[in-house]
Design a protein around this motif. Structure first.
Motif, mmCIF file in Angstrom:
data_model
loop_
_atom_site.group_PDB
_atom_site.id
_atom_site.type_symbol
_atom_site.label_atom_id
_atom_site.label_comp_id
_atom_site.label_asym_id
_atom_site.label_seq_id
_atom_site.Cartn_x
_atom_site.Cartn_y
_atom_site.Cartn_z
ATOM 1 N N ASN A 8 0.741 -1.225 -0.028
ATOM 2 C CA ASN A 8 0.054 -0.067 -0.009
ATOM 3 C C ASN A 8 0.958 1.312 0.038
ATOM 4 O O ASN A 8 0.333 2.426 0.551
ATOM 5 N N GLY A 13 1.778 2.861 -2.419
ATOM 6 C CA GLY A 13 1.354 3.925 -3.604
ATOM 7 C C GLY A 13 2.834 4.515 -4.238
ATOM 8 O O GLY A 13 3.666 3.615 -4.591
ATOM 9 N N ASP A 14 2.746 5.671 -4.520
ATOM 10 C CA ASP A 14 3.972 6.297 -5.247
ATOM 11 C C ASP A 14 4.772 6.770 -4.195
ATOM 12 O O ASP A 14 5.873 7.609 -4.676
ATOM 13 N N VAL A 15 5.242 6.579 -2.917
ATOM 14 C CA VAL A 15 5.864 7.002 -2.085
ATOM 15 C C VAL A 15 7.415 6.445 -2.516
ATOM 16 O O VAL A 15 7.573 5.217 -2.742
ATOM 17 N N LYS A 16 8.306 7.283 -2.419
ATOM 18 C CA LYS A 16 9.758 6.849 -2.866
ATOM 19 C C LYS A 16 10.530 7.316 -1.685
ATOM 20 O O LYS A 16 10.240 8.052 -0.864
ATOM 21 N N SER A 23 9.659 10.605 0.158
ATOM 22 C CA SER A 23 8.800 11.593 -0.737
ATOM 23 C C SER A 23 7.431 11.084 -1.082
ATOM 24 O O SER A 23 7.018 9.939 -1.525
ATOM 25 N N VAL A 24 6.364 11.760 -0.409
ATOM 26 C CA VAL A 24 5.085 11.450 -0.308
ATOM 27 C C VAL A 24 4.427 12.352 -1.261
ATOM 28 O O VAL A 24 4.319 13.611 -1.161
ATOM 29 N N PRO A 25 3.739 11.885 -2.549
ATOM 30 C CA PRO A 25 2.935 12.575 -3.371
ATOM 31 C C PRO A 25 1.775 13.556 -2.612
ATOM 32 O O PRO A 25 1.234 12.883 -1.846
ATOM 33 N N ASP A 26 1.663 14.656 -3.008
ATOM 34 C CA ASP A 26 0.839 15.395 -2.446
ATOM 35 C C ASP A 26 0.945 16.028 -1.221
ATOM 36 O O ASP A 26 0.018 16.764 -0.506
#
Length: 274
Positions: free
Chosen positions: A213, A215-218, A225-228
């Motif tokens: 889960n 997502g797009d977390v890098k 780096s958490v989107p939004d």
């Protein structure tokens, strides 16, 4: 006969500090900030139920700084700085049951001007991002670090810099500059020190407890780096010739909110003459 050595203490601790751009345009001044007197002693601050709207809150925060001369004749001057936050919540995204930044140093009594250092007690408890646990380990949990020699800054310790993952750097002429600074402080206690520094982290093996889960977390070393939301920097350590500055959480926010924030930050150095 050589004059007796004299030590000046320096330690600071801050629970939280922020410069918000939106949804609120507001500076949150350093909370429960304490700074140790040059002569040492003990100072503490405590706060409960802190909240700035629905942007950031914590249930309690505690900071203290202390400095004393060891009662053991072979030991030197000991400085401690601690910042802890309980029940931290930033925009329902970054939460933690407890975050502790703690540094202790010991400056040598007889010879040398560079202290030993330990981060004993530093930790995260139940750190989460978006409700997902963050797994990580911290360097040197039970270790006292010693400089290469009592007069050699940690900046010239390649092994130490590699351990904290500091960007590779060379400091030409640093040893002679540091020796000149130490000499100047005998008559001018506030003589400027070399401006060389390095930034690394105590955190390693950072991962999310539920990668499915994520997502797009890098994740890059200690940076999530958490989107939004923005960047979450963990256990950031800044080091110069005689200073350690540990910030357990640093946020560079965008989208949901914009601005910067630090949580659980401590600074320690001190100086001895001659």
């Amino acid at each position: 006969m050589a004059p007796p050595r004299v030590h000046r203490y320096h330690a600071e601790a801050t629970a939280l500090h922020a410069d918000l751009k939106h949804p609120l345009a507001q500076e949150i001044k350093p909370q429960t900030y304490v700074k140790l007197a040059k002569g040492g002693g003990y100072l503490s601050e405590h706060a409960r139920d802190f909240r700035v709207e629905h942007v950031v809150s914590y249930k309690s925060a505690h900071t203290h700084v202390a400095g004393h001369e060891s009662t053991k004749p072979e030991r030197g001057w000991i400085t401690l700085t601690t910042s802890s936050i309980e029940g931290l919540n930033v925009l329902e995204v970054v939460t933690a049951d407890r975050v502790v930044s703690q540094i202790a140093t010991e400056h040598p009594r007889e010879k040398g001007h560079v202290p030993t250092v330990t981060f004993l007690g530093t930790r995260f408890e139940n750190l989460q991002v978006g409700g997902i646990g963050v797994n990580l380990k911290l360097k040197f949990p039970l270790t006292t670090l010693r400089p290469p020699t009592p007069d050699t800054p940690f900046l010239l310790d390649e092994k130490f810099l590699a351990e904290i993952g500091a960007n590779p750097a060379s400091f030409p002429g640093l040893m002679s500059q540091w020796e000149s600074c130490v000499k100047a402080r005998e008559t001018k206690p506030d003589a400027p020190k070399p401006n060389a520094s390095a930034t690394g982290t105590l955190a390693y093996d950072v991962s999310l407890a539920d990668p499915k889960n994520a997502g797009d977390v890098k994740i890059d070393r200690n940076v999530l780096s958490v989107p939004d939301f923005g960047k979450i920097i963990l256990a950031e350590l800044d080091v110069d010739c005689d200073t350690f500055h540990l910030t357990m959480i640093r946020l560079e926010m965008g989208c949901l909110a914009a601005g910067t924030m630090t949580a659980s930050s401590t600074i320690v150095n001190g100086s001895t003459k001659p």
